[in-house]
Design a protein around this motif. Structure first.
Motif, PDB file in Angstrom:
ATOM      1  N   MET A 168      -4.441  14.054   7.957  1.00 55.84           N
ATOM      2  CA  MET A 168      -4.018  12.848   8.004  1.00 55.84           C
ATOM      3  C   MET A 168      -3.091  12.587   6.801  1.00 55.84           C
ATOM      4  SD  MET A 168      -7.576  10.292   8.671  1.00 55.84           S
ATOM      5  CE  MET A 168      -6.337   9.120   8.584  1.00 55.84           C
ATOM      6  N   ALA A 169      -3.252  13.579   5.794  1.00 57.54           N
ATOM      7  CA  ALA A 169      -2.353  13.438   4.412  1.00 57.54           C
ATOM      8  C   ALA A 169      -0.803  13.848   4.916  1.00 57.54           C
ATOM      9  CB  ALA A 169      -2.777  14.213   3.472  1.00 57.54           C
ATOM     10  N   VAL A 170      -0.731  14.574   5.889  1.00 56.95           N
ATOM     11  CA  VAL A 170       0.677  14.663   6.319  1.00 56.95           C
ATOM     12  C   VAL A 170       1.348  13.373   6.817  1.00 56.95           C
ATOM     13  CG1 VAL A 170       2.156  15.895   8.043  1.00 56.95           C
ATOM     14  CG2 VAL A 170       0.092  17.030   7.086  1.00 56.95           C
ATOM     15  N   ASP A 171       0.725  12.456   7.648  1.00 52.24           N
ATOM     16  CA  ASP A 171       1.237  11.392   8.135  1.00 52.24           C
ATOM     17  C   ASP A 171       1.244  10.360   6.844  1.00 52.24           C
ATOM     18  OD1 ASP A 171       1.420  11.860  10.530  1.00 52.24           O
ATOM     19  OD2 ASP A 171      -0.600  11.267  11.187  1.00 52.24           O
ATOM     20  N   TYR A 172       0.500  10.604   5.922  1.00 52.05           N
ATOM     21  CA  TYR A 172       0.416   9.859   4.568  1.00 52.05           C
ATOM     22  C   TYR A 172       1.850   9.977   4.020  1.00 52.05           C
ATOM     23  CZ  TYR A 172      -1.323   7.310   0.609  1.00 52.05           C
ATOM     24  OH  TYR A 172      -1.545   6.250  -0.391  1.00 52.05           O
ATOM     25  N   VAL A 173       2.026  11.334   3.838  1.00 51.19           N
ATOM     26  CA  VAL A 173       3.293  11.695   3.099  1.00 51.19           C
ATOM     27  C   VAL A 173       4.476  11.388   3.823  1.00 51.19           C
ATOM     28  CG1 VAL A 173       4.540  14.021   2.651  1.00 51.19           C
ATOM     29  CG2 VAL A 173       2.182  13.660   1.944  1.00 51.19           C
ATOM     30  N   ASP A 180      -1.281   2.164   3.769  1.00 49.61           N
ATOM     31  CA  ASP A 180      -2.344   1.228   3.540  1.00 49.61           C
ATOM     32  C   ASP A 180      -3.096   1.373   4.828  1.00 49.61           C
ATOM     33  OD1 ASP A 180      -1.428   0.428   1.199  1.00 49.61           O
ATOM     34  OD2 ASP A 180      -0.643  -1.664   2.075  1.00 49.61           O
ATOM     35  N   ALA A 181      -2.648   1.577   5.905  1.00 47.61           N
ATOM     36  CA  ALA A 181      -3.299   1.591   7.253  1.00 47.61           C
ATOM     37  C   ALA A 181      -4.035   2.989   7.180  1.00 47.61           C
ATOM     38  CB  ALA A 181      -2.453   1.379   8.456  1.00 47.61           C
ATOM     39  N   LEU A 182      -3.436   3.982   7.047  1.00 45.71           N
ATOM     40  CA  LEU A 182      -3.687   5.496   7.083  1.00 45.71           C
ATOM     41  C   LEU A 182      -4.999   5.593   6.198  1.00 45.71           C
ATOM     42  CD1 LEU A 182      -0.438   7.442   7.387  1.00 45.71           C
ATOM     43  CD2 LEU A 182      -2.314   7.393   8.988  1.00 45.71           C
ATOM     44  N   TYR A 183      -4.906   5.036   5.048  1.00 48.42           N
ATOM     45  CA  TYR A 183      -6.117   5.117   4.155  1.00 48.42           C
ATOM     46  C   TYR A 183      -7.114   4.146   4.666  1.00 48.42           C
ATOM     47  CZ  TYR A 183      -8.737   3.950  -0.114  1.00 48.42           C
ATOM     48  OH  TYR A 183      -9.784   3.621  -0.857  1.00 48.42           O
ATOM     49  N   ARG A 188     -12.667   4.509   7.219  1.00 54.45           N
ATOM     50  CA  ARG A 188     -13.563   4.595   8.716  1.00 54.45           C
ATOM     51  C   ARG A 188     -13.989   5.573   9.002  1.00 54.45           C
ATOM     52  NH1 ARG A 188      -9.210   0.706   9.836  1.00 54.45           N
ATOM     53  NH2 ARG A 188      -8.504   2.274  11.608  1.00 54.45           N
ATOM     54  N   ILE A 189     -13.214   6.774   9.001  1.00 49.30           N
ATOM     55  CA  ILE A 189     -13.637   8.100   9.581  1.00 49.30           C
ATOM     56  C   ILE A 189     -14.615   8.572   8.541  1.00 49.30           C
ATOM     57  CG2 ILE A 189     -12.804  10.531   9.802  1.00 49.30           C
ATOM     58  CD1 ILE A 189     -10.155   9.365  10.800  1.00 49.30           C
TER      59      ILE A 189
END
Length: 211
Positions: A168-173, A180-183, A188-189
């Motif tokens: 997920m951090a790849v998408d965050y980067v 905000d949505a990824l965090y 939730r996960i």
């Protein structure tokens, strides 16, 4: 500058050069030692004063990530020392994502090599995820969330979470507009994993409560 400092500096230059090149290609195993030393502005023989081969260098990159992430998590724990009732999970997650945003090459290369061609690098990443999970588990505010869960099973749960959060951090980067949505999704996960583990324990023991 001392000889030891020179040696350390040369080693870091090789790591940084490999990160730069593999970040551009998304493929660490395709790198050549000569191009790495050229990028680092070092002579080719200098490589072998620090590393035995490309996989040795790749393992050093993974260990660098491990140390940096554990250091970041330690900072969170120290800044919240004494707050025994604090749910520290959102803070650890945010700190990791912030670190990822500041160190995109480490995240992209690490995630890319999780299924890469270099076996020692793949194994090194597994070991790093394990050590980071053990470090997280070392905080009483984490293991007290599921006190009935055996330590090994709790660490395994954290390992699976850590692997998911890494990707997920790849998408965050790469997608700052979605951070905000990824965090929120990552939170939730994390909640689902802990709630699921607690539900299984409750079924096994006949207890009921929330995490």
């Amino acid at each position: 500058m001392t000889q030891a400092t020179n040696s350390s500096h040369g080693r870091q230059r090789l790591i940084d050069a490999a990160l730069n090149l593999s970040y551009q290609r998304r493929n660490f195993s395709s790198l050549g030692i000569r191009e790495i030393t050229r990028e680092a502005k070092l002579s080719a023989p200098a490589f072998y004063r620090h590393f035995t081969d490309l996989e040795d260098l790749g393992t050093a990159v993974i260990i660098e990530v491990e140390k940096a992430v554990i250091k970041a998590f330690t900072e969170v724990r120290l800044s919240t020392a004494g707050e025994d009732d604090l749910d520290i999970r959102p803070m650890l997650l945010k700190r990791f994502f912030d670190w990822a945003a500041d160190n995109p090459k480490h995240i992209i290369v690490g995630a890319s090599e999780a299924f890469g061609a270099l076996s020692r690098m793949r194994e090194g990443l597994k070991i790093t995820l394990r050590r980071i999970s053990e470090d997280i588990y070392g905080d009483p505010r984490i293991y007290s969330l599921l006190p009935a869960l055996p330590a090994e099973e709790m660490i395994e749960l954290l390992e699976v979470l850590a692997q998911n959060i890494l990707f997920m951090a790849v998408d965050y980067v790469e997608h700052p507009e979605q951070r905000d949505a990824l965090y929120a999704k990552a939170l939730r996960i994390v909640g689902v994993f802990f709630t699921g583990a607690h539900a299984i324990l409750a079924l096994q023991t006949g207890e009921s409560s929330s995490v």
